[in-house]
Write a protein that holds these residues in place. Sequence first.
Motif, PDB file in Angstrom:
ATOM      1  N   LEU A  99       3.012  16.356  75.386  1.00 15.18           N
ATOM      2  CA  LEU A  99       3.151  16.930  74.042  1.00 15.18           C
ATOM      3  C   LEU A  99       3.354  18.437  74.227  1.00 15.18           C
ATOM      4  O   LEU A  99       2.557  19.093  74.916  1.00 15.18           O
TER       5      LEU A  99
ATOM      6  N   THR B 293       7.437  15.672  71.715  1.00 18.03           N
ATOM      7  CA  THR B 293       6.812  14.700  72.637  1.00 18.03           C
ATOM      8  C   THR B 293       7.825  14.310  73.701  1.00 18.03           C
ATOM      9  O   THR B 293       9.007  14.101  73.407  1.00 18.03           O
TER      10      THR B 293
ATOM     11  N   THR C  54       1.299   8.950  71.862  1.00 19.89           N
ATOM     12  CA  THR C  54       1.470  10.414  71.841  1.00 19.89           C
ATOM     13  C   THR C  54       2.211  10.849  70.569  1.00 19.89           C
ATOM     14  O   THR C  54       1.801  11.804  69.882  1.00 19.89           O
ATOM     15  N   SER C  55       3.292  10.131  70.240  1.00 16.73           N
ATOM     16  CA  SER C  55       4.048  10.444  69.020  1.00 16.73           C
ATOM     17  C   SER C  55       3.166  10.266  67.797  1.00 16.73           C
ATOM     18  O   SER C  55       3.224  11.045  66.840  1.00 16.73           O
TER      19      SER C  55
END
Lengths: 389, 358
Positions: free
Chosen positions: A101, A121, A134-135
């Motif tokens: 990130l 990301t 993560t997104s």
Amino acid sequence: MRNAFVIAHKDLRQRLRDRSAIVLGLVAPLAIAALMSVAFKGSDTFHFTMGVVDVDRGPVAAGLLKALDAPGLRQIVTVKTIASKRSAADAVRAKSVAAALVVPAGFSASIEGGDPLSLVTLTSVNQTVAGDITSSIATSFIAQLNADRLSVATALAAGVPTSQSAHLEALAAGFQIPERAVQRSIGAHKLKTISYYSPGMAIFFLLFTISFTARSFFVDRAQGMIERIRAAPVRPLEILAGKAMSVLVYGVASLGTVAVITSAAFGANWGAPAAAALLGLAMVVAVVCVTALVMCIARTQRQAEGISSIAVFGLALLGGNFIFLSSSPPVMRTVALFTPNGWAMRGFTDLSTIGGGLGTVAEPVLAILSFSVVAGSAAALLARRAVAA
Amino acid sequence: MSLRADSVLRVRWWLSFTSDGARCRGPAAGNGDLVPIVSTGNTAQVPDEPVLRCAELTRRFGERLAVDDVSFSLDAGEIYGLLGPNGAGKTTTIKMVCGLLEPDGGTITIGGRPAAGDLSVKSLVGYVPQDVALYSDLTARENLAFLGRLYRLHGALLEERVSEALELTDLSDRAGDRVDSFSGGMKRRLNMAAGLLNHPVLLVLDEPTVGVDPQSRHAILERVQTFGRGGMAVLYTTHYMEEAERVCDRVGIVDRGRLVAEGTRRELVARLGQRDRIELGAAGDLERLAAAVRTVPGVESADTADHAVHLVAEDGRRILPAILEAAERAEVALNSVDVVEPDLEAVFLHLTGTALRE
């Protein structure tokens, strides 16, 4: 029925000498269950390392790092600080982090301005789950930021002095939006992969009993053994009953052994022993009845092999021995209820997650036995013709 | 391969009892006369009844009439041969006798008791199928023990019967070996041993010598004769004329599902009267030769089999010149001409118009 015992005893003796029966009944289900368990090991407790590039070094980036250090996320994500976006991309490529990130320079300042920058990301096609998470974290953090900004803007528009804006921002940041929907399993335990695939594979290989029992019946018939047995004072039904008994004993021994070994060696949870035994026995009875039906329907060894192959793989695929039924489409879950193994898998899953005893498996056992009655009755109607042929 | 003397004695001893210990009849009873039995067991035989009586047996397979109104009976100690070519209905007949097929018509009584619907009657019968029917992955002893248990034998009696059957067939030293390690002849002998476990009153042998080497064939025929001498009734099917002549006390000739004649060899041959059987060995068109000799006055029937033309004729030696002339007219070169003493082959040819084919 004495003759049925004699025939069953002889069949079991032959089966014990046949290594393929040992492999199918014991070695294969244990090996495949262990392999499945290893293959899906990560899905029980998913964890990955996320690279974070803080080029911004402002208060918003600090807030993001603090959020990533929250106890809930710590179970899933380990954060690794990386100096630059390029290094982060290299780390993702080298798989030293699963995803990254990037907080761009000026990100904090842009939040206060009218044209905020985006969080970036970095993901890999080989780590899709980590990339998705993560997104999701980035999206969630941005949503929180936007909510804070909206709150402050609303307050200022309502006449709160701009000197209070910092205080307002701090207040807004204290609220978490949106309100979270929290998922809780109704079971006392999470369903472990090994707890699903142990009965799944044990039942799948139990289904192979249909194939090799039907095959041995037709080999016996082709070699004149069925005729020779019929020349003795033996009723046709006793011959089928003998074959069925050998399947029953073999099936119970196979399921029981796999259950004990997977529980002891791999930590599989089969549930309460009495309930699991009842469910397993019901499943073996169903296999016995399907075996008898295949023997009665088929007229030749080739037909028997074809029909039993369709039965084995059809039941295994539809009944959910290979895939988690709970994560399959609704139509598959409905179709599974027309198979005895589908009910058995449901029963074993309930025993493993909800727990409980005989009450938990009452419905699956009744459903499996109903299936057995239908298959067994059809076989009994055709039995005389099959043995006399 | 000859049967041992003590085995013969044992056969005689056990044939004097049915499987439940009831007295049976046969030479073992003493002076060789048949003695009525007395028994209360389920395998008992009704006194003065033949061991096997088949009356008006009929069996169809679809449109094909496989067995057509066949009747015959068989006494204790008698070896009865059903002689006929392949497809004549012999196997269908014995499958009905053994309860493996239900007749469409007619009745079967074994030991005086109707076979239909009575499972216990099967205990009176020993069945030796044409093909070897044994589990190749089991030992000889395990095979016999399994089949013996199906006849309600167990414990010491089962052990005794298994050992006895192995001894009778000279397989005691291979009792612990798997059947798939046996030679063809040994499998045949074990196949026969399995039919003897229940001490049957009636032993049914379906072409037991098909595909067997001459030495094993000789041993099997010798044993069959021993069983007959021991008082067992033997129903024996074959399409080998010389076998029927050698072992059978009486022969039933079967053709196209019908029993066309029965009797002792002498009775059957007597039906030929002054007729002779002539074999013409030839190279060339045998059908043409057969057609040519049929035109010779005195020739009753002619058929081809085994690279020869077989014919039955009255006073064969007298008409031999006319037969040779017919062969010359047919332009078929003869290799050999044999005028054979009347035998079952001639009877079969005389009765059916066709030769027995191997």
